[in-house]
Scaffold this motif. Sequence first.
Motif, mmCIF file in Angstrom:
data_model
loop_
_atom_site.group_PDB
_atom_site.id
_atom_site.type_symbol
_atom_site.label_atom_id
_atom_site.label_comp_id
_atom_site.label_asym_id
_atom_site.label_seq_id
_atom_site.Cartn_x
_atom_site.Cartn_y
_atom_site.Cartn_z
ATOM 1 N N GLY A 99 -3.412 -4.803 -0.673
ATOM 2 C CA GLY A 99 -2.937 -3.568 -0.068
ATOM 3 C C GLY A 99 -2.683 -2.445 -1.048
ATOM 4 O O GLY A 99 -2.927 -1.278 -0.748
ATOM 5 N N SER A 100 -2.189 -2.764 -2.224
ATOM 6 C CA SER A 100 -1.821 -1.738 -3.201
ATOM 7 C C SER A 100 -2.939 -1.392 -4.173
ATOM 8 O O SER A 100 -2.769 -0.518 -5.023
ATOM 9 C CB SER A 100 -0.601 -2.204 -4.000
ATOM 10 O OG SER A 100 -0.890 -3.411 -4.685
ATOM 11 N N TYR A 101 -4.084 -2.034 -4.038
ATOM 12 C CA TYR A 101 -5.107 -1.881 -5.062
ATOM 13 C C TYR A 101 -5.775 -0.513 -5.028
ATOM 14 O O TYR A 101 -6.262 -0.031 -6.053
ATOM 15 C CB TYR A 101 -6.143 -2.998 -4.959
ATOM 16 C CG TYR A 101 -5.675 -4.261 -5.633
ATOM 17 C CD1 TYR A 101 -6.204 -4.671 -6.841
ATOM 18 C CD2 TYR A 101 -4.651 -5.031 -5.088
ATOM 19 C CE1 TYR A 101 -5.755 -5.821 -7.480
ATOM 20 C CE2 TYR A 101 -4.186 -6.169 -5.709
ATOM 21 C CZ TYR A 101 -4.743 -6.564 -6.911
ATOM 22 O OH TYR A 101 -4.282 -7.693 -7.546
ATOM 23 N N HIS A 102 -5.804 0.140 -3.860
ATOM 24 C CA HIS A 102 -6.377 1.485 -3.833
ATOM 25 C C HIS A 102 -5.548 2.434 -4.687
ATOM 26 O O HIS A 102 -6.093 3.269 -5.422
ATOM 27 C CB HIS A 102 -6.465 2.019 -2.406
ATOM 28 C CG HIS A 102 -6.932 3.448 -2.352
ATOM 29 N ND1 HIS A 102 -8.216 3.824 -2.695
ATOM 30 C CD2 HIS A 102 -6.265 4.608 -2.044
ATOM 31 C CE1 HIS A 102 -8.331 5.128 -2.587
ATOM 32 N NE2 HIS A 102 -7.165 5.634 -2.199
ATOM 33 N N ALA A 103 -4.226 2.319 -4.599
ATOM 34 C CA ALA A 103 -3.361 3.176 -5.407
ATOM 35 C C ALA A 103 -3.609 2.948 -6.895
ATOM 36 O O ALA A 103 -3.615 3.893 -7.691
ATOM 37 C CB ALA A 103 -1.896 2.920 -5.065
ATOM 38 N N ALA A 104 -3.815 1.692 -7.273
ATOM 39 C CA ALA A 104 -4.078 1.389 -8.681
ATOM 40 C C ALA A 104 -5.456 1.884 -9.101
ATOM 41 O O ALA A 104 -5.677 2.223 -10.268
ATOM 42 C CB ALA A 104 -3.956 -0.111 -8.918
ATOM 43 N N ASP A 105 -6.399 1.951 -8.151
ATOM 44 C CA ASP A 105 -7.740 2.458 -8.460
ATOM 45 C C ASP A 105 -7.720 3.948 -8.783
ATOM 46 O O ASP A 105 -8.604 4.445 -9.487
ATOM 47 C CB ASP A 105 -8.690 2.211 -7.283
ATOM 48 C CG ASP A 105 -9.123 0.753 -7.186
ATOM 49 O OD1 ASP A 105 -8.980 0.027 -8.186
ATOM 50 O OD2 ASP A 105 -9.595 0.348 -6.097
ATOM 51 N N VAL A 106 -6.748 4.671 -8.235
ATOM 52 C CA VAL A 106 -6.634 6.109 -8.511
ATOM 53 C C VAL A 106 -5.426 6.366 -9.410
ATOM 54 O O VAL A 106 -4.776 7.406 -9.336
ATOM 55 C CB VAL A 106 -6.523 6.924 -7.205
ATOM 56 C CG1 VAL A 106 -7.805 6.839 -6.428
ATOM 57 C CG2 VAL A 106 -5.341 6.462 -6.342
ATOM 58 N N LEU A 107 -5.155 5.435 -10.276
ATOM 59 C CA LEU A 107 -4.032 5.516 -11.201
ATOM 60 C C LEU A 107 -4.155 6.768 -12.066
ATOM 61 O O LEU A 107 -5.213 7.024 -12.647
ATOM 62 C CB LEU A 107 -4.036 4.273 -12.089
ATOM 63 C CG LEU A 107 -2.770 3.889 -12.834
ATOM 64 C CD1 LEU A 107 -1.711 3.424 -11.856
ATOM 65 C CD2 LEU A 107 -3.078 2.779 -13.837
ATOM 66 N N SER A 128 0.830 -1.200 0.000
ATOM 67 C CA SER A 128 0.000 0.000 0.000
ATOM 68 C C SER A 128 0.864 1.250 0.000
ATOM 69 O O SER A 128 0.614 2.203 -0.766
ATOM 70 C CB SER A 128 -0.910 -0.007 1.235
ATOM 71 O OG SER A 128 -1.660 1.193 1.313
ATOM 72 N N VAL A 129 1.896 1.250 0.826
ATOM 73 C CA VAL A 129 2.816 2.390 0.896
ATOM 74 C C VAL A 129 3.557 2.561 -0.428
ATOM 75 O O VAL A 129 3.686 3.676 -0.951
ATOM 76 C CB VAL A 129 3.817 2.192 2.052
ATOM 77 C CG1 VAL A 129 4.916 3.256 2.008
ATOM 78 C CG2 VAL A 129 3.097 2.229 3.392
ATOM 79 N N ILE A 130 4.041 1.453 -0.994
ATOM 80 C CA ILE A 130 4.787 1.518 -2.250
ATOM 81 C C ILE A 130 3.921 2.064 -3.373
ATOM 82 O O ILE A 130 4.333 2.954 -4.126
ATOM 83 C CB ILE A 130 5.331 0.119 -2.620
ATOM 84 C CG1 ILE A 130 6.401 -0.315 -1.610
ATOM 85 C CG2 ILE A 130 5.910 0.127 -4.043
ATOM 86 C CD1 ILE A 130 6.812 -1.772 -1.745
ATOM 87 N N GLY A 131 2.695 1.541 -3.494
ATOM 88 C CA GLY A 131 1.810 1.989 -4.571
ATOM 89 C C GLY A 131 1.461 3.454 -4.463
ATOM 90 O O GLY A 131 1.481 4.198 -5.457
ATOM 91 N N ALA A 132 1.145 3.915 -3.245
ATOM 92 C CA ALA A 132 0.785 5.316 -3.051
ATOM 93 C C ALA A 132 1.961 6.236 -3.353
ATOM 94 O O ALA A 132 1.809 7.287 -3.993
ATOM 95 C CB ALA A 132 0.294 5.529 -1.623
ATOM 96 N N GLN A 171 4.489 5.604 -5.320
ATOM 97 C CA GLN A 171 4.788 5.581 -6.747
ATOM 98 C C GLN A 171 3.889 6.564 -7.494
ATOM 99 O O GLN A 171 4.349 7.292 -8.385
ATOM 100 C CB GLN A 171 4.598 4.163 -7.297
ATOM 101 C CG GLN A 171 5.271 3.938 -8.639
ATOM 102 C CD GLN A 171 6.797 3.915 -8.544
ATOM 103 O OE1 GLN A 171 7.365 3.193 -7.734
ATOM 104 N NE2 GLN A 171 7.452 4.705 -9.378
ATOM 105 N N ASN A 172 2.614 6.610 -7.118
ATOM 106 C CA ASN A 172 1.704 7.591 -7.705
ATOM 107 C C ASN A 172 2.175 9.015 -7.424
ATOM 108 O O ASN A 172 2.151 9.884 -8.307
ATOM 109 C CB ASN A 172 0.286 7.413 -7.145
ATOM 110 C CG ASN A 172 -0.478 6.295 -7.819
ATOM 111 O OD1 ASN A 172 0.018 5.649 -8.738
ATOM 112 N ND2 ASN A 172 -1.692 6.055 -7.353
#
Length: 374
Positions: free
Chosen positions: A271-279, A228-232, A234-235
Amino acid sequence: MYNQAMVIGKFYPPHAGHAHLVTTAAAQSGKVAVLVLGSRFESITVEERVKWLAAEFDDVDGVEIIGMRNDCPEDYHSDEIWKAQTELMRLALKSHGVTSIDAVFSSEEYGDRLAAVFGAEHVLVDPSRSAYPISGTLCREDLGASWPHIIAPARQEMATRIVVVGSESTGTTTLTKALTEHYRPRFPGIADVPEYGRQFTYEKFDTLRSVVPDAGIQDMVWTAEDFSVIGARQNEMENAAADVCPLVIADTDSLATTLWERYYLGEGSYGSYHAADVLPRRDLYLLTDHEGVAFEDDGWREGEHRRAEMTEWFKEALTAEGHSWILVTGDHDRRLKTAIETIDLIVAQRSGFTSPPWASRSSVARPALEGAAA
């Protein structure tokens, strides 16, 4: 204080001068109707411009952004065209409950005549563009030089975004760096967008070694929160790059993070899917092929036997999400050539602004813009 003010424009694209005009009107008026008049002959839609301006002024009380399609010709010397234009404006206002105007704020010579049509006072704001030496014309003619002057919400969606992804040790970082350096002479402000997951791994391992001095990479335990931290992050890095340059070339993204989470934690971790949802919006993925690239074990990699599987996951995910993607294969030069040929066309398309033949041009001097940008 005026009760109801009006600001009109094409906002093609919306820039700091426009923002100054609206802010000035808002400071002197109870309400401000901002009319966005866009033509079908222009390459940014009215809806996009309205969305960007609404985001820019979301926290400013009394400002309402109103979009209106306007395919009527421009002719400041024709009474008939003036009537056609002003009737579009009147109906745009009426459709939003605005039936009278006290003031028209503009930086244009035609402001006096426009205000008279609405029985309003004309408030002239920075007609020489000395406060903000920028115009829509300059933005359209040189997007790179004008980029700092375009409003932030517009920069985020107008930027061309190229994302390089791939399984372990397939040349993603090498290709990303080569592309960034190739485009740097043309886009001096282009920012590096590295793979944050690698930095996070180093930091996580250092934390582990501070507790267990003889721990190895195989002793690291990953969690959904980690991804989750990594995805957010990265965005955030990608968006920061879009804020400073109209071209973004990123070494991976949060969609790829979801696949690495699947790789390490299995199908049930999100965990990282929220970040991908706001890609953020993107233009092209370059997927580096695992075939023909030797696996280089730098001490942090452990997935040589799963490279083919991971490459297939990328193909499936990018296809399922409807993204444009190219499998870049062959040696480094061939991969670079494939990427550049496509990116050049995308950049030309994304930075090209079409206008109808009657469109007027602003006369802000280019040296003033260059001095401001510096």
